[in-house]
Scaffold this active site. Structure first.
Site, short mmCIF file in Angstrom:
data_model
loop_
_atom_site.label_atom_id
_atom_site.label_comp_id
_atom_site.label_asym_id
_atom_site.label_seq_id
_atom_site.Cartn_x
_atom_site.Cartn_y
_atom_site.Cartn_z
N SER A 136 -153.15 -20.25 -34.12
CA SER A 136 -152.43 -21.26 -33.34
C SER A 136 -153.45 -22.18 -32.68
CB SER A 136 -151.61 -20.57 -32.25
OG SER A 136 -151.18 -21.51 -31.29
N TYR A 149 -151.12 -14.63 -25.17
CA TYR A 149 -150.96 -15.23 -26.50
C TYR A 149 -152.24 -15.96 -26.93
CZ TYR A 149 -148.81 -18.05 -30.24
OH TYR A 149 -148.51 -18.66 -31.45
N LYS A 153 -154.80 -15.04 -30.07
CA LYS A 153 -155.07 -15.94 -31.20
C LYS A 153 -156.57 -16.27 -31.30
CE LYS A 153 -150.86 -16.37 -32.82
NZ LYS A 153 -150.48 -15.80 -34.11
P1 NAP Z 1 -140.63 -16.71 -35.00
O1 NAP Z 1 -139.65 -17.74 -35.41
O2 NAP Z 1 -140.48 -16.03 -33.68
O3 NAP Z 1 -140.72 -15.60 -36.16
C1 NAP Z 1 -141.62 -14.53 -36.03
C2 NAP Z 1 -141.26 -13.47 -37.05
O4 NAP Z 1 -142.16 -12.37 -36.86
C3 NAP Z 1 -139.84 -12.95 -36.86
O5 NAP Z 1 -139.24 -12.73 -38.11
C4 NAP Z 1 -140.08 -11.63 -36.11
O6 NAP Z 1 -139.07 -10.68 -36.30
C5 NAP Z 1 -141.38 -11.17 -36.76
N1 NAP Z 1 -142.02 -10.15 -35.92
C6 NAP Z 1 -142.35 -10.27 -34.62
N2 NAP Z 1 -142.80 -9.08 -34.17
C7 NAP Z 1 -142.75 -8.22 -35.21
C8 NAP Z 1 -143.06 -6.85 -35.36
N3 NAP Z 1 -143.49 -6.10 -34.33
N4 NAP Z 1 -142.88 -6.28 -36.56
C9 NAP Z 1 -142.42 -7.01 -37.61
N5 NAP Z 1 -142.08 -8.30 -37.52
C10 NAP Z 1 -142.25 -8.90 -36.33
O7 NAP Z 1 -142.12 -17.30 -34.99
P2 NAP Z 1 -142.75 -18.54 -35.80
O8 NAP Z 1 -142.66 -19.72 -34.94
O9 NAP Z 1 -142.20 -18.57 -37.19
O10 NAP Z 1 -144.27 -18.09 -35.80
C11 NAP Z 1 -144.90 -17.56 -36.96
C12 NAP Z 1 -146.40 -17.55 -36.73
O11 NAP Z 1 -146.85 -18.89 -36.46
C13 NAP Z 1 -146.87 -16.73 -35.55
O12 NAP Z 1 -148.08 -16.12 -35.86
C14 NAP Z 1 -147.06 -17.74 -34.44
O13 NAP Z 1 -147.98 -17.30 -33.47
C15 NAP Z 1 -147.61 -18.90 -35.27
N6 NAP Z 1 -147.45 -20.20 -34.62
C16 NAP Z 1 -146.23 -20.67 -34.27
C17 NAP Z 1 -146.11 -21.92 -33.66
C18 NAP Z 1 -144.78 -22.50 -33.26
O14 NAP Z 1 -144.76 -23.48 -32.50
N7 NAP Z 1 -143.68 -22.00 -33.76
C19 NAP Z 1 -147.26 -22.67 -33.39
C20 NAP Z 1 -148.51 -22.16 -33.76
C21 NAP Z 1 -148.58 -20.93 -34.37
P3 NAP Z 1 -137.99 -10.40 -35.10
O15 NAP Z 1 -137.40 -11.73 -34.75
O16 NAP Z 1 -137.05 -9.46 -35.74
O17 NAP Z 1 -138.77 -9.81 -33.97
#
Ligand code: NAP
Length: 244
Positions: A136, A149, A153
């Site tokens: 991130s 967080y 990262k």
């Molecule tokens: P999201 O919509 O919250 O999805 C995260 C996924 O990871 C969900 O399916 C969640 O399942 C799963 N997960 C979380 N904890 C888990 C665990 N203990 N075991 C198995 N699965 C688990 O997040 P996202 O926005 O797609 O983010 C994906 C990645 O991108 C992450 O690494 C995040 O840090 C990174 N990122 C996101 C953003 C942003 O703005 N969205 C920006 C920069 C980086 P459950 O819902 O069932 O818990």
């Protein structure tokens, strides 16, 4: 640029929702036999009904031993996307041990755990592999309420470099991808308030946040042979925000 993953086996963690789900779908489209691992079974069921050839795997990555056993049963993995992560934002003085444990367990320790299993197989088969760790912009910029967080990262970026160093001789490339805000469940929960997102957008030369497609495209590039000499990098996907 056409990317094909025919004959490859891929694992995406956190593939039930958001970014991981879209990456897993694209991997199937590009010909990889794909394993979508996530925590909530209902998300996996809906993914399976959308993409019947998807292999779905329910596991809680916070459970080191339990999830390790599950990943060990998947067989060979050539392409790994360590995407699962959790966010919980508290001001520095209010961060509790429980929050740090929760975030580091999923965002950092699980990446070591899952990668160890997949990499052992890659080394035994001698065919190399590619790993993308979803990091991130929070690893590069200090953001308020991002103690746990952001630290998780930043640690992930260094883990990526150490993995790159140790695994390169086995033809395994490891990179991290560092997006700005993406409009997923996690992105909305942190950045929907214009008072918060406005200044961030104003500092971004392209004046926008990332689309899911931007993250999917960059991940596929890093997994593919099109990035054959890219290794150990933390690839910014932030519209130039870090230049400001
Ligand atoms: P999201 O919509 O919250 O999805 C995260 C996924 O990871 C969900 O399916 C969640 O399942 C799963 N997960 C979380 N904890 C888990 C665990 N203990 N075991 C198995 N699965 C688990 O997040 P996202 O926005 O797609 O983010 C994906 C990645 O991108 C992450 O690494 C995040 O840090 C990174 N990122 C996101 C953003 C942003 O703005 N969205 C920006 C920069 C980086 P459950 O819902 O069932 O818990």
């Amino acid at each position: 640029m056409e990317i094909s993953f025919h004959g490859k086996r891929a694992l995406v963690t956190g593939a039930g929702k958001g970014i991981g789900r879209e990456i897993a779908k694209k991997l199937v489209e590009c010909g990889a036999e794909t394993f979508a691992l996530s925590r909530t079974q209902a998300d996996l069921d809906s993914l399976k009904s959308e993409v019947p050839s998807m292999n779905i795997v329910q596991a809680d990555l916070q459970d080191w031993d339990g999830s390790r056993k599950i990943v060990e049963q998947l067989g060979p993995i050539d392409l790994l996307v360590n995407n699962a992560a959790v966010g919980r934002g508290s001001p520095f003085l209010e961060v509790k041990k429980e929050e740090l444990d929760f975030i580091l367990d999923v965002n950092l320790k699980a990446v070591v755990n899952v990668s160890q299993v997949c990499v052992k197989g890659m080394i035994e088969r001698g065919q190399g592999g590619a790993i993308v760790n979803m990091s991130s912009i929070a690893s590069k910029m200090a953001l308020k309420n991002h103690t746990s967080y952001g630290a998780s990262k930043a640690a992930l970026d260094m883990l990526t470099k150490v993995m790159c160093l140790e695994l390169g001789p086995h033809k395994i490339r490891v990179n991290s991808l560092n997006p700005t805000v993406v409009w997923t469940k996690m992105g909305k929960s942190g950045w929907s308030d214009p008072a918060k997102s406005g200044p961030m957008l104003a500092r971004t030369p392209l004046n926008k946040f990332a689309e899911l497609e931007d993250v999917v495209n960059a991940t596929l590039f890093l997994l593919s042979d099109k990035s054959a000499m890219v290794n150990g990098t933390a690839m910014l996907l932030e519209g130039g925000l870090c230049c400001s």
